[in-house]
Structure formats: C-alpha cells, structure tokens
Write an enzyme that holds these catalytic residues in place. Structure first.
Site, PDB file in Angstrom:
ATOM      1  N   LYS A 178      -9.445  19.794  -6.430  1.00  0.00           N
ATOM      2  CA  LYS A 178      -8.014  19.398  -6.903  1.00  0.00           C
ATOM      3  C   LYS A 178      -7.589  17.897  -6.277  1.00  0.00           C
ATOM      4  O   LYS A 178      -7.753  17.623  -5.124  1.00  0.00           O
ATOM      5  CB  LYS A 178      -7.125  20.487  -6.193  1.00  0.00           C
ATOM      6  CG  LYS A 178      -6.072  21.084  -6.973  1.00  0.00           C
ATOM      7  CD  LYS A 178      -5.465  22.168  -6.145  1.00  0.00           C
ATOM      8  CE  LYS A 178      -4.276  22.633  -7.043  1.00  0.00           C
ATOM      9  NZ  LYS A 178      -3.532  23.494  -6.178  1.00  0.00           N
TER      10      LYS A 178
HETATM   11  C1  E4P Z   1      -0.718  25.234  -7.647  1.00  0.00           C
HETATM   12  O1  E4P Z   1      -2.111  25.296  -7.604  1.00  0.00           O
HETATM   13  C2  E4P Z   1      -0.020  25.231  -6.313  1.00  0.00           C
HETATM   14  O2  E4P Z   1      -0.944  25.733  -5.326  1.00  0.00           O
HETATM   15  C3  E4P Z   1       1.106  25.973  -6.212  1.00  0.00           C
HETATM   16  O3  E4P Z   1       1.268  26.799  -7.537  1.00  0.00           O
HETATM   17  C4  E4P Z   1       2.173  25.473  -5.665  1.00  0.00           C
HETATM   18  O4  E4P Z   1       3.373  26.618  -5.661  1.00  0.00           O
HETATM   19  P1  E4P Z   1       4.764  26.480  -4.603  1.00  0.00           P
HETATM   20  O5  E4P Z   1       5.672  25.884  -5.690  1.00  0.00           O
HETATM   21  O6  E4P Z   1       5.042  28.017  -4.967  1.00  0.00           O
HETATM   22  O7  E4P Z   1       4.310  26.017  -3.593  1.00  0.00           O
END
Ligand code: E4P
Length: 219
Positions: free
Chosen positions: A83
């Site tokens: 990522k």
């Molecule tokens: C996506 O890969 C992120 O880890 C995640 O969906 C972020 O979500 P949040 O806004 O609830 O932290």
C-alpha cells in the site's frame, strides 16, 4: 464484490475467516500500531489466517524508501499487496513497484483525479475513503461511482476498493455502485448478518417444529 476485513487484529480475522466469506484484508499503520507487533511479523500472521490479498502499507514518505520498503513487504508472502499513499512520491513508487510486478494498493484517495493518476501509474487497487469524505459533508459513495465510470471509460484494470466504510448501508451502496472490493471493520461485517425478521422467523419455526416432533417428556 470481494469482502475484505479492515483490521490487523488476529482474533477478528480468525472469526471472520471462519465464516468463509472474507476474501482479503486491508491494514494501515494505525491498525498495525494498535496491535503493537512489528509490521512484518503481524502481516506474516495475517497471511496465515486469510488466503487472499493482504494490504500492507509503507511508512516512509520518499519514493526510493517506499520502493525499498515495498520490495521487503512483498517478500513476506505471495498474497501481500503493497500500500502506497496518494502523494507524488507514492505515485512514483507505485509506478516502479508495478513495473517490477509488485501489486500496489494506492491509498488515501479522496478525488477522481487522484484515482486517474493512480490507475495511470499501474495501481492494482485504488482505495477511495468513503467514510472520511462523508465526514466532510460530501457523499463518499459518489466518488466510488465516479472512479468506476472513469475506469470504465478507458478500460483501466485497477480495482476499486471502497474503504473507510462504517455501516452496512455503506456496504450495500458499494455493491450497488459496482465496487470490485469493499473493506470494512469486523463490527460492520458482523452486522451484515443481522435482521430482526430472521431471528423472529427462526424462533417461530423452532417452536412449531418442537410442538409436533419434540413433545415435552411425559411424567
Ligand atoms: C483502508 O484501507 C483503510 O485502512 C481504512 O478503510 C480507513 O478507514 P477509517 O477511515 O475508518 O480509518
């Protein structure tokens, strides 16, 4: 639509995996930090629980460092997807990693143009953050729909992963929009099972059945 769990918690992953409907996992530095174990060790354990794409995020901010980190993460397991954040450096790193055959999930996407850039760099996945956009009084799901349309217009193969989902409604909206993947916290996945009429109907079936086939023991 593939269902991913957005957690690095091993108990949650084991419980979700046991239901047989979890296709992959997304993590981020906040989720890994919550578990308190080194990133590589935690990702290694996660790969042993869920057999599907497992996103592991780089924490450096310059493209050469991200590339180095991405290469290391990709070596942990064949299912690891690296990522990278949607920054200029993150896009340069994405292009380089993709050219080496390493799959990249470009994260922290908040606009259609950012998604266009990620696809052009060869991203395997783009992650628009629906809930965080909703928090700013915009409709996060509109962004998912716009990205899907843009990718369709030009035949981009990048998969759209609806991220930052906070409710069952978000999940069904992502599915209606045609998102390839939806990632959600364990709590949201658990809620997808629930309907009061299912519970009520099941209780009635059991009562009717028992009345005839399991009469109370005599005496
Ligand atoms: C996506 O890969 C992120 O880890 C995640 O969906 C972020 O979500 P949040 O806004 O609830 O932290």
């Amino acid at each position: 639509m593939k269902i991913f769990l957005d957690t690095a918690n091993l108990d949650e992953l084991r419980r979700g995996a046991a239901w047989g409907i979890v296709d992959g996992v997304t993590t981020n530095p906040s989720l890994i930090a919550k578990e308190g174990k080194p990133l590589e060790a935690q990702i290694h354990e996660i790969c042993g629980i869920v057999d599907g794409d497992i996103s592991a995020e780089v924490v450096s901010t310059s493209s050469p460092e991200m590339v180095g980190e991405g290469r290391k993460l990709a070596k942990i397991h064949r299912n690891v997807v690296v990522k990278c954040p949607l920054t200029r450096d993150g896009i340069v790193a994405t292009k380089e990693l993709a050219a080496e055959g390493i799959r990249v999930n470009v994260t922290l996407c908040f606009s259609a143009n950012q998604a266009l850039i990620a696809a052009k760099a060869g991203a395997y996945i783009i992650s628009p953050f629906v809930g965080r956009i909703d928090d700013t009084d915009w409709n996060g799901m509109d962004l998912v729909r716009d990205i899907l349309q843009i990718y369709r217009n030009y035949g981009f193969k990048t998969q759209v992963l609806a991220a930052s989902l906070r409710s069952p409604t978000h999940v069904s909206q992502a599915a209606l929009a045609g998102s390839h993947i939806a990632t959600m916290p364990f709590k949201v996945l658990d809620m997808l099972f629930n309907h009061p009429l299912t519970d009520k109907g099941l209780a009635q079936f059991q009562k009717d059945w028992n009345k005839v086939f399991q009469p109370p023991a005599a005496g």
